[in-house]
Write an enzyme that holds these catalytic residues in place. Structure first.
Site: not given
Ligand code: CTP
Ligand code: CA
Length: 218
Positions: A33-34
């Site tokens: 993810a980020n």
């Protein structure tokens, strides 16, 4: 909602907005993810709806309420986000704010166990939704991307605008505490030059961008 309207109205216009991160599963319990919170994209969707646009908001996994009057489609992965965007077309304008993961892996069916040693992640490229949208026959008339950069922000955004074949790029300086925060430093990169904006609340960035969009589409 007439109170908020500035400049032209966007009634009878359909705008596609993407927002948030994507999650790319590694196994049943883990993902790549980020740090995108979705706040900027949701604020843009809200500002466009306030101006009367029909807004389809394709949202990655975020914990934000749906803005009033916005049609929200929730997705998890980049490939799901791409499919949801194609299903939402045609649109007069698209604002691609999502921080789309650049890679995915073929997820393991069972939870990876540390006893088996560190797994090698076989990263494969995700579809570039913005670039694919720019190349489609039903490309929105006004196509706007974001460029998340930590250095040489405007120069990299100008190169990205040309490379992706989009009309405007919002150059987003994501060094510092931008991701998850309530304010943002952006510059609007167009073919005819770059507008430098001061640091603003994300809701004010959204209103200004909606002003610029309405000036073109209204
Ligand atoms: N974007 C997209 N699909 C992807 C990656 C990015 O639609 N798979 C869009 C983003 O929503 C944004 C723009 O492309 O509007 C630029 O994203 P960014 O991550 O800044 O650029 P990349 O082209 O992915 O390049 P890099 O991450 O290497 O800087
Ligand atoms: Ca990227």
């Amino acid at each position: 909602n007439f109170g908020r309207q500035r400049g032209g109205s966007l009634s009878a216009r359909h705008v596609l907005v993407t927002a948030g991160p994507t999650h790319e599963p590694i196994d049943p319990v883990r993902y790549i993810a980020n740090r995108s919170s979705g706040k900027q994209g949701f604020a843009i969707a809200a500002a466009l709806a306030e101006r009367g646009a029909r807004v389809t908001l394709v949202a990655g996994p975020v914990t934000l309420p749906t803005p009033p009057g916005v049609t929200r489609v929730d997705v998890t992965t980049a490939r799901e986000m791409a499919a949801a965007c194609w299903a939402a077309l045609p649109a007069d304008c698209a604002v691609m704010v999502a921080a789309v993961a650049d890679w995915h892996v073929a997820p393991a069916e069972q939870k990876l166990k540390k006893g088996a040693g560190a797994p090698a992640l076989d990263l494969r490229p995700n579809p570039d939704i913005l670039a694919e949208l720019a190349a489609r026959a039903d490309r929105p008339r006004l196509l706007i991307g974001f460029a998340a950069e930590t250095e040489q922000v405007v120069a990299q955004a100008e190169a990205k605008r040309a490379r992706k074949g989009v009309d405007w790029i919002v150059a987003n300086d994501v060094s510092g505490d931008v991701m998850g925060g309530d304010s943002n430093t952006v510059h609007l990169v167009r073919a005819d030059g770059t507008e430098q904006w001061e640091r603003l609340a994300k809701v004010e960035v959204a209103r200004r961008l909606a002003d610029r969009i309405a000036a073109v589409l209204a």
